[in-house]
Design a protein around this motif. Structure first.
Motif, mmCIF file in Angstrom:
data_model
loop_
_atom_site.group_PDB
_atom_site.id
_atom_site.type_symbol
_atom_site.label_atom_id
_atom_site.label_comp_id
_atom_site.label_asym_id
_atom_site.label_seq_id
_atom_site.Cartn_x
_atom_site.Cartn_y
_atom_site.Cartn_z
ATOM 1 N N ALA A 30 51.104 47.605 34.756
ATOM 2 C CA ALA A 30 50.786 46.188 34.927
ATOM 3 C C ALA A 30 49.661 45.988 35.930
ATOM 4 O O ALA A 30 48.717 45.230 35.690
ATOM 5 N N VAL A 31 49.739 46.686 37.057
ATOM 6 C CA VAL A 31 48.699 46.554 38.078
ATOM 7 C C VAL A 31 47.363 47.073 37.543
ATOM 8 O O VAL A 31 46.307 46.473 37.774
ATOM 9 N N ALA A 32 47.408 48.180 36.796
ATOM 10 C CA ALA A 32 46.170 48.731 36.237
ATOM 11 C C ALA A 32 45.512 47.744 35.280
ATOM 12 O O ALA A 32 44.281 47.675 35.200
ATOM 13 N N ASP A 33 46.301 46.964 34.546
ATOM 14 C CA ASP A 33 45.727 45.961 33.645
ATOM 15 C C ASP A 33 44.910 44.930 34.417
ATOM 16 O O ASP A 33 43.884 44.427 33.936
ATOM 17 N N ILE A 34 45.341 44.608 35.615
ATOM 18 C CA ILE A 34 44.613 43.629 36.431
ATOM 19 C C ILE A 34 43.363 44.271 37.033
ATOM 20 O O ILE A 34 42.294 43.651 37.093
ATOM 21 N N VAL A 35 43.480 45.528 37.451
ATOM 22 C CA VAL A 35 42.305 46.241 37.957
ATOM 23 C C VAL A 35 41.257 46.371 36.851
ATOM 24 O O VAL A 35 40.047 46.341 37.122
ATOM 25 N N ASP A 36 41.714 46.514 35.598
ATOM 26 C CA ASP A 36 40.779 46.532 34.466
ATOM 27 C C ASP A 36 39.876 45.307 34.480
ATOM 28 O O ASP A 36 38.667 45.392 34.215
ATOM 29 N N ASN A 37 40.477 44.144 34.760
ATOM 30 C CA ASN A 37 39.695 42.913 34.778
ATOM 31 C C ASN A 37 38.636 42.945 35.877
ATOM 32 O O ASN A 37 37.524 42.445 35.707
ATOM 33 N N SER A 38 38.974 43.534 37.011
ATOM 34 C CA SER A 38 38.003 43.642 38.103
ATOM 35 C C SER A 38 36.828 44.519 37.690
ATOM 36 O O SER A 38 35.659 44.188 37.951
ATOM 37 N N ILE A 39 37.133 45.633 37.049
ATOM 38 C CA ILE A 39 36.055 46.531 36.618
ATOM 39 C C ILE A 39 35.224 45.879 35.524
ATOM 40 O O ILE A 39 33.996 46.018 35.485
ATOM 41 N N ALA A 40 35.900 45.143 34.625
ATOM 42 C CA ALA A 40 35.162 44.432 33.573
ATOM 43 C C ALA A 40 34.231 43.378 34.157
ATOM 44 O O ALA A 40 33.203 43.041 33.558
ATOM 45 N N ALA A 41 34.578 42.883 35.351
ATOM 46 C CA ALA A 41 33.732 41.887 36.021
ATOM 47 C C ALA A 41 32.684 42.550 36.914
ATOM 48 O O ALA A 41 32.078 41.890 37.768
ATOM 49 N N ASN A 42 32.476 43.883 36.713
ATOM 50 C CA ASN A 42 31.449 44.641 37.442
ATOM 51 C C ASN A 42 31.697 44.701 38.939
ATOM 52 O O ASN A 42 30.743 44.715 39.741
ATOM 53 N N ALA A 43 32.947 44.730 39.338
ATOM 54 C CA ALA A 43 33.276 44.875 40.756
ATOM 55 C C ALA A 43 32.937 46.294 41.213
ATOM 56 O O ALA A 43 33.063 47.259 40.456
ATOM 57 N N THR A 44 32.500 46.401 42.463
ATOM 58 C CA THR A 44 32.280 47.727 43.055
ATOM 59 C C THR A 44 33.359 48.046 44.090
ATOM 60 O O THR A 44 33.472 49.181 44.534
ATOM 61 N N LYS A 45 34.153 47.021 44.456
ATOM 62 C CA LYS A 45 35.255 47.208 45.391
ATOM 63 C C LYS A 45 36.483 46.463 44.878
ATOM 64 O O LYS A 45 36.376 45.322 44.427
#
Length: 536
Positions: A30-45
């Protein structure tokens, strides 16, 4: 012809939301699914904070310095079945992950975001209790944001865009302890943190590893500590034994590519140090196929129904990498964790790619296990030797003398007379090991053979024989069982010497061969022993 009427039948909001809490999410997934959204939004941190207050109320915050969202963007993100992202390569796939992953564990989900540093942050909230009360798809939107979330956002993206996901009313993460702030609750929450850290280090290894240029670099922290990448293939130490890059034709006429690599890890004793060996997690449950979609691990340590896990394949790990174009071939579910191979891919892997790496991993494993077995076997028969020494006179048997030590000939005097025959004549490898002696390999693959060890009637037992592997190894630490097995082998050898004649010597050799062959067949279906557990 009757007219067809159309009705819009919106689902009951409370029942849908409560029903979607039971989609089967694990916390780490579940947490990884949310981190996916951060990476999809081009987050670097990406920074995660998991903890509980003095009253035991758990909160999870996941902040990033990605592109962030304006009013319409945040509403769309919180919509169940949100609009498709512009990029098909996005790690997010169905527009459900944020909501279903979060409410699987909490009853109040908030997203705090801003599209740029100049705009104020907005907070959108799904509160399951509020939805149940008003019985509407009522998303709460406010410019008044959670103070801790805003502080975290300002810290990770000062004056810039970014997003924070906040879980409150977390009711499905740990058990209901009588004392939510007690040691048991704290220990349980720490266990969740540790498991999450390893999951993130494995799932986002390519993003976390600065030396891996296959994915954008993302720094992830959990409770103030950096998440280090964990490479299941240990590529700096392992051997790449097979690699294929393929282009496949899809049913819709498009083409998709994928890459498969098979690695064999070093045996535990071959690692440079124990710390590295432990980091490799050299356990049987880590073998299998690791599947990466868009450089993100979506499925690990499984043979996908092609094979059962076997101890001899512990060192084999297979990397299967593909992009979004091959999604349909894997039948990805909402959580991007449960997958099924289509028939063509399964057949290609099973019949063409995997057989050679499996054979090589099996060979190397058995080679290493044999060394460990031989080493442990040397001491495992000590009690048997002592027991037979005490009962040797009572057991009786023929008189056996060395005739020619150079040719290995002995004279056996039994009730049928004297017989001159070839016999293994040797010395003890260990003090007192003169009745039962484990050896690595006997001519023609025999399980056992009579021997003369320092003038004592003895038996040599082949540690390379499958019977020794399947029957002896699981019992090396069981003294009574070992004495029973060894006594049987010793008595068979002495019985042969007690009844052998010139005319029957060849028949006895044939009998030993047949017994060894039959036992090899009989133990084929016995479970593979855990050599590390029984030999370590």
């Amino acid at each position: 012809m009757s007219e067809i009427e159309q009705f819009e039948v919106p689902p009951d909001p409370e029942r849908v939301m409560v029903g979607l809490r039971d989609t089967g999410y694990e916390f780490d997934t579940a947490v990884a699914d949310i981190v996916d959204n951060s990476i999809a939004a081009n987050a670097t941190k990406v920074q995660l904070f998991l903890g509980a207050d003095f009253n035991g109320n758990i909160r999870l915050l996941i902040a990033d310095n990605g592109e962030g969202m304006d009013r319409q963007g945040i509403i769309n993100a919180m919509q169940y079945g949100s609009k498709v992202r512009p990029s098909a390569a996005s790690l997010g796939k169905y527009g459900l992950g944020l909501k279903t992953a979060s409410t699987a564990f909490c009853k109040r989900l908030s997203v705090i975001s801003r599209a740029d540093g100049a705009a104020p942050a907005l907070m959108a909230t799904w509160d399951l209790d509020h939805v149940a009360k008003v019985n509407k798809w009522s998303l709460l939107l406010s410019e008044t944001c959670d103070e801790e979330a805003v502080e975290l956002l300002d810290g990770i993206a000062p004056g810039k865009s970014g997003t924070v996901v906040l879980w409150e009313n977390v009711d499905r993460l740990i058990k209901d302890y009588s004392y939510p702030t007690g040691s048991h609750a704290k220990k349980a929450l720490k266990g969740k943190e540790d498991a999450l850290r390893h999951h993130l280090s494995m799932v986002y290894q390519r993003f976390l590893d600065l030396k891996d240029d296959r994915a954008q670099n993302v720094a992830i922290e959990l409770n103030g500590m950096s998440v280090a990448p964990w490479d299941p293939f240990q590529r700096d130490l392992s051997e790449l034994v097979a690699e294929e890059s393929m282009i496949t034709q899809l049913e819709d006429g498009h083409q998709a590519s994928f890459t498969v690599r098979a690695y064999i890890l070093p045996r535990r004793e071959e690692f440079p140090n124990d710390k590295l060996a432990q980091a490799a997690l050299l356990s049987n449950n880590r073998q299998g196929i690791y599947i990466y979609r868009e450089n993100r691990l979506i499925h690990d340590a499984d043979w996908l129904g092609l094979y059962q896990k076997e101890p001899h394949l512990t060192l084999l790990r297979v990397e299967f990498s593909f992009d979004h174009k091959l999604d349909d071939a894997f039948h990805l579910d909402i959580m991007k964790s449960q997958i099924m191979l289509n028939d063509d891919l399964a057949n290609w892997l099973e019949s063409q790619f995997l057989p050679a790496p499996r054979r090589e991993a099996n060979r190397r494993s058995r080679e290493g296990q044999q060394k460990a077995i031989s080493k442990k076997g040397e001491g495992a028969h000590e009690t048997s030797n002592n027991n037979i020494r005490n009962r040797e006179a009572a057991a009786g048997g023929p008189e056996v003398n060395v005739a020619d030590p150079n040719s290995g000939e002995a004279i056996v005097n039994n009730k049928y007379g004297a017989t001159r025959l070839k016999l293994t004549i040797t010395s003890a490898k260990r003090p007192g090991e003169v009745f039962v002696q484990p050896v690595e390999g006997i001519t023609n693959g025999l399980l056992f053979q009579p021997a003369l060890i320092e003038q004592h009637k003895a038996v040599q037992i082949n540690t390379s024989h499958p019977y020794y592997h399947k029957v002896y190894i699981p019992n090396l630490n069981r003294s009574v069982t070992m004495q029973g097995l060894d006594s049987l082998m010793w008595s068979l050898a002495v019985a042969e010497l007690s009844t052998v004649q010139d005319s029957t010597a060849e028949m006895f050799r044939d009998m030993r061969y047949e017994v060894s062959r039959i036992l090899e067949k009989l133990v084929e279906t016995l479970p593979e022993p855990d050599v590390d557990e029984n030999v370590g």
